[in-house]
Design a protein around this motif. Sequence first.
Motif, PDB file in Angstrom:
ATOM      1  N   LYS A  71       0.833  -1.207   0.000  1.00  0.00           N
ATOM      2  CA  LYS A  71       0.000   0.000   0.000  1.00  0.00           C
ATOM      3  C   LYS A  71       0.869   1.259   0.000  1.00  0.00           C
ATOM      4  O   LYS A  71       0.443   2.305  -0.460  1.00  0.00           O
ATOM      5  N   VAL A  72       2.076   1.138   0.522  1.00  0.00           N
ATOM      6  CA  VAL A  72       2.968   2.286   0.637  1.00  0.00           C
ATOM      7  C   VAL A  72       3.566   2.654  -0.717  1.00  0.00           C
ATOM      8  O   VAL A  72       3.595   3.813  -1.099  1.00  0.00           O
ATOM      9  N   VAL A  73       4.036   1.674  -1.459  1.00  0.00           N
ATOM     10  CA  VAL A  73       4.718   1.948  -2.724  1.00  0.00           C
ATOM     11  C   VAL A  73       3.888   1.577  -3.944  1.00  0.00           C
ATOM     12  O   VAL A  73       4.263   1.905  -5.058  1.00  0.00           O
ATOM     13  N   GLY A  74       2.786   0.905  -3.735  1.00  0.00           N
ATOM     14  CA  GLY A  74       1.960   0.449  -4.852  1.00  0.00           C
ATOM     15  C   GLY A  74       2.467  -0.896  -5.351  1.00  0.00           C
ATOM     16  O   GLY A  74       3.675  -1.122  -5.421  1.00  0.00           O
ATOM     17  N   GLU A  75       1.564  -1.764  -5.668  1.00  0.00           N
ATOM     18  CA  GLU A  75       1.915  -3.132  -6.068  1.00  0.00           C
ATOM     19  C   GLU A  75       2.801  -3.160  -7.313  1.00  0.00           C
ATOM     20  O   GLU A  75       3.809  -3.861  -7.358  1.00  0.00           O
ATOM     21  N   THR A  76       2.456  -2.375  -8.319  1.00  0.00           N
ATOM     22  CA  THR A  76       3.225  -2.362  -9.573  1.00  0.00           C
ATOM     23  C   THR A  76       4.627  -1.813  -9.345  1.00  0.00           C
ATOM     24  O   THR A  76       5.607  -2.381  -9.825  1.00  0.00           O
ATOM     25  N   ASN A  77       4.722  -0.717  -8.603  1.00  0.00           N
ATOM     26  CA  ASN A  77       6.028  -0.119  -8.334  1.00  0.00           C
ATOM     27  C   ASN A  77       6.876  -1.034  -7.455  1.00  0.00           C
ATOM     28  O   ASN A  77       8.089  -1.154  -7.669  1.00  0.00           O
TER      29      ASN A  77
END
Length: 161
Positions: A71-77
């Motif tokens: 949730k912090v960095v985004g799944e794709t990133n």
Amino acid sequence: MKKIFLMVAIIATSFVQYGFAQIDHAGHQTQAVALLPLYYNIKDALVSGDAKLAASKSQEFVNAVNSTDAKVVGETNKKALLEHAGKLAKSKDLKSEREHFAGLSTSMIALAKASKLSDEPVYQMYCPMKKSNWLSSEKAVKNPYYGSAMLTCGNVVETIK
């Protein structure tokens, strides 16, 4: 008396829940902020031309990303960060590490623009020879793609605050 006790209990419960929510949010933000100094360590190892140190610092970065909530960095990133840093960590060849650093930098730049990773300015640099960007904590150009061969090749293209 029971009504007063009940009201105090309800108010206390709401403050406790609010407090936990703040700790959770702060913890998430801390996770993302912790990635930037680890990224800088990789960059500095590549600037100095130390392939072994770059691989070691990349493994530390991988470990930190793995312990960071998606949730912090985004799944794709997160997937992209792990892909490039993982390849960098497994490499023993400086040229290969520098290739993977370009992909890692693209993902870190996206993260830096989406989240406040530092109280200090973060400088996005560009190398025209490599046609790739990287992040730095200082305005002075120290090129991780060419190291001592072209140490000052590049320029600041953006200041991320």
